[in-house]
Design an enzyme around this catalytic site. Sequence first.
Site, PDB file in Angstrom:
ATOM      1  CG  HIS A 185      -2.025   0.992   1.160  1.00 50.81           C
ATOM      2  ND1 HIS A 185      -1.834   2.317   1.450  1.00 50.81           N
ATOM      3  CD2 HIS A 185      -3.341   0.858   0.852  1.00 50.81           C
ATOM      4  CE1 HIS A 185      -2.981   2.961   1.320  1.00 50.81           C
ATOM      5  NE2 HIS A 185      -3.907   2.104   0.956  1.00 50.81           N
ATOM      6  CD  GLU A 187      -1.572   5.407   5.634  1.00 49.13           C
ATOM      7  OE1 GLU A 187      -1.406   5.306   6.869  1.00 49.13           O
ATOM      8  OE2 GLU A 187      -2.707   5.434   5.092  1.00 49.13           O
ATOM      9  CB  THR A 250      -4.264   6.132   8.785  1.00 47.47           C
ATOM     10  OG1 THR A 250      -4.369   6.310   7.361  1.00 47.47           O
ATOM     11  CG2 THR A 250      -3.018   6.825   9.292  1.00 47.47           C
ATOM     12  CB  CYS A 288      -7.106   7.770  10.698  1.00 50.10           C
ATOM     13  SG  CYS A 288      -8.199   8.873   9.818  1.00 50.10           S
ATOM     14  CG  ASN A 319     -11.341   3.824   3.940  1.00 50.64           C
ATOM     15  OD1 ASN A 319     -12.544   4.002   3.953  1.00 50.64           O
ATOM     16  ND2 ASN A 319     -10.558   4.371   3.016  1.00 50.64           N
TER      17      ASN A 319
END
Length: 398
Positions: A185, A187, A250, A288, A319
């Site tokens: 990913h 991030e 997050t 987050c 998410n």
Amino acid sequence: MDTKAFKRSLQHSENYNRKGFGHKTEVATQLQSEYQSNLIQEIRDRNYILQRGNVTIRLAQAFGFCWGVERAVAMAYETRQHFPKERIWITNEIIHNPSVNQRMQEMQVQFIPVEAHKKDFSLVDQGDVVILPAFGASVQEMQILNDKGCQIVDTTCPWVSKVWNTVEKHKKGEYTSIIHGKYKHEETVATSSFAGKYLIVLNLQEAEYVINYILNGDNREEFLAKFAKACSAGFDPEKDLERVGIANQTTMLKGETEKIGKLFEKTMMQKYGPAELSQHFQSFNTICDATQERQDAMLELVQNNLDLMVVIGGFNSSNTTQLQQIAFSRDIPSYHIDAVERIKSGNAIEHRQLTGELITTENWLPPEEIVVGITSGASTPDKVVEDIIERIFTLKAT
């Protein structure tokens, strides 16, 4: 490389922008017309419930665009306004939503090409404008762009930056960062670039495998093979698991991150004793708020008597996948789709399973009176949610 010093130097450069360009009012009007929805506002005003005919829609009370995503998209629109003639690039998808990324391309914002799984920055020239997306970019990518003399527009979500600060603290204290996330990913790639020693664990099962190694020792070769793509260069499980700190992507499940943190804390206490815990374990809250709110709202929504669940978001949105996982764990028939076009005529729906497989399910809408739960990931515009709800109403009416 002193990543903290580099980032500080970059932020003071005249070629770096993280605050926008003063076009917020015009951009806000444009975003509202393209992405917001009168129907969704109506459902909010009706206590998140709307009934038409024999269909009741129950909407999660936290869903869709989060502040960080809205900020990133707005900054990208501002960038195009401020640099009307310059070439504009973006290092990754601005967010994980196909309609928003398509809009970026229509605005002639180009994606950095990828060759053999590696980004090719050779086409980017001095004076070009490069947007860093909401997920951030690796230190190495930022350094390349800075060296080229590009105008850098940094839309990285502050919550992601908070995780970077955490792994910087781990590095300073010579702790290995245990990162709960997906090693591919964007991030997590960015976060690991700020870390010193790091190990990425996908889930509780992988964390338990690491815990067992810490307590009992095991097959070193097997360990290194298992995490070959998910650890820092030269990682040595014999030495690098003596002092650990917890961080996370997050968008992972809040509850799982917390369990992983508690598991490592308990393990280090067991191995080194309570008095020495702080010398072997560090933990900071890097979950987050927006991700947590959407997961909490989903947990509340699935307490209702739902006949089925529709989870809306990009297929590469972490998410959104976590929201789908909540429905799956409650045995609620659930369909993860990214656009209204996935709902076909004749009561068929093309949807993504948790395994990543894309399948088509026939007769997914029961003929009788039904209650449909709806939620969407943090990168999903309200307009996309409206289109899908209207499609469900139309299908049921016919």
